[in-house]
Each structure stands twice: as C-alpha cells, then as structure tokens.
Write a protein that holds these residues in place. Structure first.
Motif, PDB file in Angstrom:
ATOM      1  N   ASP A  67       3.875  -9.425   6.123  1.00 28.35           N
ATOM      2  CA  ASP A  67       4.919 -10.307   6.126  1.00 28.35           C
ATOM      3  C   ASP A  67       5.587 -10.088   4.521  1.00 28.35           C
ATOM      4  O   ASP A  67       6.968 -10.283   4.414  1.00 28.35           O
ATOM      5  N   GLN A  68       4.762  -9.981   3.277  1.00 23.25           N
ATOM      6  CA  GLN A  68       5.593  -9.961   2.088  1.00 23.25           C
ATOM      7  C   GLN A  68       6.529  -8.456   2.272  1.00 23.25           C
ATOM      8  O   GLN A  68       7.790  -8.641   1.599  1.00 23.25           O
ATOM      9  N   TYR A  69       6.083  -7.582   2.821  1.00 23.70           N
ATOM     10  CA  TYR A  69       6.984  -6.250   2.845  1.00 23.70           C
ATOM     11  C   TYR A  69       7.937  -6.535   3.581  1.00 23.70           C
ATOM     12  O   TYR A  69       9.187  -5.771   3.107  1.00 23.70           O
ATOM     13  N   MET A  70       7.995  -7.285   4.808  1.00 28.96           N
ATOM     14  CA  MET A  70       9.163  -7.375   5.519  1.00 28.96           C
ATOM     15  C   MET A  70      10.078  -8.304   4.990  1.00 28.96           C
ATOM     16  O   MET A  70      11.507  -8.054   5.041  1.00 28.96           O
ATOM     17  N   LYS A  71       9.591  -9.197   4.180  1.00 23.94           N
ATOM     18  CA  LYS A  71      10.466 -10.186   3.266  1.00 23.94           C
ATOM     19  C   LYS A  71      11.189  -9.283   2.323  1.00 23.94           C
ATOM     20  O   LYS A  71      12.419  -9.580   2.076  1.00 23.94           O
ATOM     21  N   GLU A  72      10.679  -8.342   1.756  1.00 23.38           N
ATOM     22  CA  GLU A  72      11.109  -7.340   0.651  1.00 23.38           C
ATOM     23  C   GLU A  72      11.937  -6.451   1.295  1.00 23.38           C
ATOM     24  O   GLU A  72      12.930  -6.108   0.620  1.00 23.38           O
ATOM     25  N   ASN A  73      11.830  -6.122   2.543  1.00 23.27           N
ATOM     26  CA  ASN A  73      12.370  -5.017   3.262  1.00 23.27           C
ATOM     27  C   ASN A  73      12.948  -5.712   4.571  1.00 23.27           C
ATOM     28  O   ASN A  73      12.370  -5.277   5.774  1.00 23.27           O
ATOM     29  N   PRO A  74      14.000  -6.289   4.618  1.00 22.55           N
ATOM     30  CA  PRO A  74      14.476  -7.049   5.949  1.00 22.55           C
ATOM     31  C   PRO A  74      14.942  -6.105   7.112  1.00 22.55           C
ATOM     32  O   PRO A  74      15.065  -6.566   8.142  1.00 22.55           O
ATOM     33  N   ASN A  75      15.169  -4.909   6.764  1.00 19.44           N
ATOM     34  CA  ASN A  75      15.161  -4.043   7.854  1.00 19.44           C
ATOM     35  C   ASN A  75      14.012  -3.331   8.622  1.00 19.44           C
ATOM     36  O   ASN A  75      14.293  -2.495   9.303  1.00 19.44           O
ATOM     37  N   LEU A 341       1.302  -0.642   0.439  1.00 17.70           N
ATOM     38  CA  LEU A 341       0.126  -1.176   0.723  1.00 17.70           C
ATOM     39  C   LEU A 341      -0.882  -0.887  -0.293  1.00 17.70           C
ATOM     40  O   LEU A 341      -1.948  -1.867  -0.527  1.00 17.70           O
ATOM     41  N   THR A 342      -1.068   0.340  -0.831  1.00 17.50           N
ATOM     42  CA  THR A 342      -2.012   0.654  -1.501  1.00 17.50           C
ATOM     43  C   THR A 342      -1.852   0.853  -3.147  1.00 17.50           C
ATOM     44  O   THR A 342      -2.670   1.186  -3.861  1.00 17.50           O
ATOM     45  N   ALA A 343      -0.719  -0.086  -3.381  1.00 18.99           N
ATOM     46  CA  ALA A 343      -0.270   0.103  -4.812  1.00 18.99           C
ATOM     47  C   ALA A 343      -1.215  -0.922  -5.593  1.00 18.99           C
ATOM     48  O   ALA A 343      -1.986  -1.892  -4.781  1.00 18.99           O
ATOM     49  N   PRO A 344      -1.545  -0.932  -6.812  1.00 12.97           N
ATOM     50  CA  PRO A 344      -2.379  -1.784  -7.342  1.00 12.97           C
ATOM     51  C   PRO A 344      -2.164  -3.382  -7.317  1.00 12.97           C
ATOM     52  O   PRO A 344      -3.153  -4.156  -6.934  1.00 12.97           O
ATOM     53  N   GLU A 345      -0.681  -3.637  -7.233  1.00 11.13           N
ATOM     54  CA  GLU A 345      -0.686  -5.274  -7.149  1.00 11.13           C
ATOM     55  C   GLU A 345      -0.689  -5.452  -5.714  1.00 11.13           C
ATOM     56  O   GLU A 345      -1.346  -6.757  -5.595  1.00 11.13           O
ATOM     57  N   GLN A 346      -0.579  -4.694  -4.612  1.00 15.13           N
ATOM     58  CA  GLN A 346      -1.171  -5.166  -3.341  1.00 15.13           C
ATOM     59  C   GLN A 346      -2.380  -5.049  -3.254  1.00 15.13           C
ATOM     60  O   GLN A 346      -3.200  -6.004  -2.514  1.00 15.13           O
ATOM     61  N   GLN A 347      -3.234  -4.231  -3.749  1.00 12.25           N
ATOM     62  CA  GLN A 347      -4.614  -4.260  -3.757  1.00 12.25           C
ATOM     63  C   GLN A 347      -5.170  -5.496  -4.187  1.00 12.25           C
ATOM     64  O   GLN A 347      -6.295  -5.636  -3.836  1.00 12.25           O
ATOM     65  N   ALA A 348      -4.916  -5.820  -5.358  1.00 10.69           N
ATOM     66  CA  ALA A 348      -5.280  -7.166  -6.046  1.00 10.69           C
ATOM     67  C   ALA A 348      -5.187  -8.102  -5.316  1.00 10.69           C
ATOM     68  O   ALA A 348      -5.965  -9.033  -5.055  1.00 10.69           O
ATOM     69  N   LYS A 349      -3.813  -8.353  -4.553  1.00  6.62           N
ATOM     70  CA  LYS A 349      -3.792  -9.568  -3.472  1.00  6.62           C
ATOM     71  C   LYS A 349      -4.683  -9.463  -2.537  1.00  6.62           C
ATOM     72  O   LYS A 349      -5.178 -10.298  -1.780  1.00  6.62           O
ATOM     73  N   PHE A 350      -5.049  -7.986  -1.787  1.00  9.13           N
ATOM     74  CA  PHE A 350      -5.996  -7.814  -0.797  1.00  9.13           C
ATOM     75  C   PHE A 350      -7.306  -8.365  -1.259  1.00  9.13           C
ATOM     76  O   PHE A 350      -8.083  -9.150  -0.530  1.00  9.13           O
ATOM     77  N   PHE A 351      -7.602  -8.176  -2.454  1.00 13.70           N
ATOM     78  CA  PHE A 351      -9.017  -8.649  -3.060  1.00 13.70           C
ATOM     79  C   PHE A 351      -9.000 -10.221  -3.245  1.00 13.70           C
ATOM     80  O   PHE A 351     -10.115 -10.686  -2.663  1.00 13.70           O
ATOM     81  N   THR A 352      -8.057 -10.634  -3.411  1.00  6.96           N
ATOM     82  CA  THR A 352      -7.672 -12.413  -3.565  1.00  6.96           C
ATOM     83  C   THR A 352      -8.080 -12.818  -2.280  1.00  6.96           C
ATOM     84  O   THR A 352      -8.904 -14.024  -2.128  1.00  6.96           O
ATOM     85  N   GLU A 353      -7.337 -12.173  -1.297  1.00  7.63           N
ATOM     86  CA  GLU A 353      -7.445 -12.784   0.143  1.00  7.63           C
ATOM     87  C   GLU A 353      -8.440 -12.462   0.873  1.00  7.63           C
ATOM     88  O   GLU A 353      -8.976 -13.198   1.849  1.00  7.63           O
ATOM     89  N   ARG A 354      -8.978 -11.157   0.776  1.00  5.58           N
ATOM     90  CA  ARG A 354      -9.870 -10.686   1.686  1.00  5.58           C
ATOM     91  C   ARG A 354     -11.269 -10.111   1.201  1.00  5.58           C
ATOM     92  O   ARG A 354     -12.019  -9.737   1.817  1.00  5.58           O
ATOM     93  N   ALA A 355     -11.450 -10.294  -0.069  1.00  2.30           N
ATOM     94  CA  ALA A 355     -12.542  -9.872  -0.776  1.00  2.30           C
ATOM     95  C   ALA A 355     -12.679  -8.265  -0.596  1.00  2.30           C
ATOM     96  O   ALA A 355     -13.797  -7.807  -0.901  1.00  2.30           O
ATOM     97  N   SER A 356     -11.559  -7.493  -0.424  1.00  2.25           N
ATOM     98  CA  SER A 356     -11.865  -5.989  -0.390  1.00  2.25           C
ATOM     99  C   SER A 356     -11.418  -5.653  -1.767  1.00  2.25           C
ATOM    100  O   SER A 356     -10.218  -5.626  -2.213  1.00  2.25           O
TER     101      SER A 356
END
Length: 441
Positions: A67-75, A341-356
C-alpha cells in the motif's frame, strides 16, 4: 511492536529442522491458482500491474508495504498470489522457470531453496545487484552471498533473517535456583553448546515437573546452524557424514534426550504449542520471529514468565529472498519494487509490523530496530540481542539438498532417539540410509 510470525507453517517445520532459516509460521493464506504475472498488463487507467508470488502469510502485504509503495507510485498496482505450503509453491516455481511462463513478476524464495536457485536457475533471473538503489553494503555479508551465484550474479535480495537467541522461562529458572537476569543467563552458556547441556543437568536436579528443552531435534538444528560448514563442503560436495560439527550436534542432542532433559516435543504440533503456556519446558532456541509465536501460544497464562538471552553461539534459523524472472514483462518495474521492499527502511517496518528481522544490516541503526524492546519478554532489548547475533552469524555453506538431509536427520533420526529411546548409533545409521536413498548415493 506487532510481533507476528510469517511465511508458511510447512516452511517453519522445515526451517526448524534445517536451522537456517527457514521461513516461518503461516496460518491463513489460501492456495491460489498460478500467478498471472509476466503479462505486462495495464488497467483502464494505464497503471502497470506488478504481481508478486509468495508462500504462506509472507508478511510484505500484511505489513502495509504494498500500500505504501502504491501510494508513492500511483501508476503501479501490486497484486499478490500466495500458495500456503512451500513444498507446493517451490516445485511450481521451478516448473514455471523452466517453461518461462506462469511466473509472477517477483517471486519469493525460501532460504532452504536459495542454494539450488542460485546454482541452477541464475540464468533465468535478473541480476538484482545491478538495480538502481540496491547497495551490497546495506546487507549482511553472509545474506548477500546466499543470494549470489558462483559467477557473482546476485539473483536474490534478502527480505529477512532469523538470528537466534535462547528463550527461557524465568519462573522455572528461579525454581531451579538459576539466575533469571538475561545477561547472567546468557553468561551461563556463553561460547559453548556443551555449557547449555550442563545448565540443563543443573536444572533437572532441582526441577522434576518440567523439561529443560522442548525437543532434542531443535538443539541439534541450532548447533548445526552455528557452523560455517554443515551438510556441504566448500567444493559443493555432500559432507554431512564427515563434517565433525554435524556429528557434534547429533551427539549433543542425543545427550539431551538420554539425560532426560527434553520434553520430547516435535515443533509446530498441538502439544508443542500448548507447552508454551503450560510451562512444560524451560528453554528453546528461538529466532526473532518466534517471539511472536511464543506470545501467541503462551498467551496471558505465560505473560511475564518468558525472557530471551543470547544463544551459546550465533546461529540463524529462517529467512527468505525476492527474485525477478527474466521472462517477466514488467521486470524493470518489478526490480525497482524488489529493491524498494528490501531497502533498510522497509525492512525496519517489516520488523516492526511482522517481527521479521532485517537482512539489511543498515537497518540495525534505525531506531525502529536499534531501540526495539519486547514487552511480553520483560522488555528484552531484542533489537540489540538479535542485531549482534545476525552480525556474528557464520557465512554458512548452503547446498541444494540441505532440506532432505536436515529432514532425515531430524525425523528419521533424532526424533526417534528423543521419543522412542532408539540407540543414537542405530538412529544415525537409519537416517544416513534414508538420506543416501533420497540422494541416489
């Protein structure tokens, strides 16, 4: 933190056996039809659809990253297809790669399959190491190497890893007269899995109504996961029979069984699940993602009783990758998405939300990871504990048939020692025979 497990239940079972990481628990993902990716299709508004094929409740969608990526990339429109069980997903992926059809624009690959993918499928996958925004230095060295072929083509970008600690019951440690402070607990077995065994013997001398570990197979897997060489050697040859660490892990696990230190439980079974709340065992080798699992299964009954300390030696259990097939019609846009998706910022969010736990070491300095604590585990500084474990984990040599070897050592071999009292030498020979038959040796 929303500590939730990810990937499929079967991947978890396999990961438990293989101690590599391995993919993780799922729950509600449904088997889907073949991916519809690679079509280059656009909707009526001219938006490009990127399909992502995964196994189980992989977590990227659930973490809100699409959802975040689609919001940042509306096309861009992202559509995910999921097959619940990795043993169904992975053979399909190999079939589609061979035919060049039926592929999603991005495909997930579980860590236990990545060695075979890099060795046999690299020519069918994009070199993601050359994609804009991908920085090798952001990733753990060993994770980057796992996704890179021998000729230097990086076909897989790591989404996460499974650095391990030891989760323990403070109430049972107190009952045994052992320290409960996590630093003192970690010091009991620091640097040596045999010290872990000795602590177990001390525990058993004082506590009669609970075992020290959940099962011998998980001890074996954790020991194997803490060594650079495991089932294969540096030349890519099967070497589990002659590698000392494999027999060391086997013998140590067998001692846990013979000394009566094991609850004789098999991972991801109802009895194992119930034991987290019932206090049937005091310790378990646990990667970051398992904290959410323990919280779910332990529930309110075990709240305030669990904590986590460093493992005797750094080890890894779990983790996955994203690959982009060359046959995809949207491969350039797909590669951009995989990199994001695999950039540090997104991986940090992945950890926060999913413990990955991030495979991007650059994420370890971000507050979401660095300062992370887990309330259920007495506010344990899990960002600090698991970051150190990930950074210190060995660059393990992976082989294409790791799963077969690990499964048989655990299920044909050690499980019988643990649950039936089979002689360890007899069980070893049975496991070896089964492995040799499976590998046509």
């Amino acid at each position: 933190m929303r500590m939730r497990h990810r990937t499929s239940r079967h991947a978890l079972v396999i990961a438990a056996v293989a101690a590599l990481g391995a993919g993780l628990l799922a729950g509600c993902a449904e088997d889907s039809k073949e991916p519809s990716g690679g079509s280059g299709k656009k909707d009526a508004k001219g938006k490009t659809t990127i399909t992502v094929g995964v196994f189980g409740a992989f977590g990227l969608k659930e973490a809100g990253l699409y959802d975040q990526y689609m919001k940042e990339n509306p096309n861009i429109v992202i559509e995910q297809t999921s097959i619940e069980r990795n043993e169904n997903y992975y053979p399909q992926l190999l079939t589609h790669l061979a035919s060049g059809s039926g592929l999603a624009d991005i495909q997930a690959v579980e860590v236990n399959n990545i060695a075979e993918v890099t060795a046999t499928q690299a020519d069918k996958l994009m070199d993601l190491g050359k994609v804009e925004g991908v920085d090798k230095n952001n990733f753990l060295d060993w994770k980057w190497q796992q996704g890179t072929s021998k000729d230097g083509k990086t076909v897989g970008l790591g989404t996460d890893v499974g650095p391990q600690g030891i989760c323990y019951r403070k109430d049972l440690f107190e009952k045994a007269g052992l320290p409960t402070d996590r630093e003192k607990v970690g010091a009991l077995w620091a640097g040596d899995w045999n010290k872990y065994l000795e602590v177990g013997k001390q525990f058993k001398a004082k506590v009669k109504d609970a075992a020290f570990v959940d099962g011998a197979s998980n001890v074996m897997a954790a020991v194997h996961g803490s060594s650079e060489k495991r089932f294969y050697d540096e030349n890519g040859e099967v070497a589990y029979k002659t590698n000392p660490i494999v027999k060391e892990g086997w013998n140590l696990a067998a001692q846990f069984a013979k000394e009566g230190l094991s609850a004789k439980l098999q991972s991801f079974t109802p009895g194992w699940d119930q034991a987290f709340s019932n206090g049937d065992f005091a310790t378990i080798s646990c990667p970051a993602w398992m904290l959410g699992y323990i919280q779910d299964k332990g529930g309110d009954k075990a709240k305030g009783k669990w904590d986590v300390a460093p493992a005797p030696k750094p080890s890894n259990w779990g983790g996955s990758f994203l690959v982009v097939p060359e046959a995809g019609k949207n491969k350039e846009e797909a590669a951009k998405l995989a990199a994001w998706l695999t950039a540090p910022e997104q991986q940090a969010k992945f950890f926060t939300e999913r413990a990955s736990f991030p495979s991007a070491k650059a994420a370890y300095e971000l507050p979401a990871v660095k300062d992370a604590k887990h309330e259920y585990f007495d506010n344990a500084p899990i960002g600090e504990i698991f970051s150190k474990a990930a950074l210190d984990a060995p660059v393990q040599i992976l082989g294409p048939k790791d799963l077969i070897i690990a499964q048989n050592l655990a299920d044909v071999g050690m499980l019988q020692v643990d649950q039936k009292g089979t002689d360890p030498d007899e069980a070893w020979n049975k496991a070896v025979k089964s492995i040799d038959n499976a590998l046509d040796q």
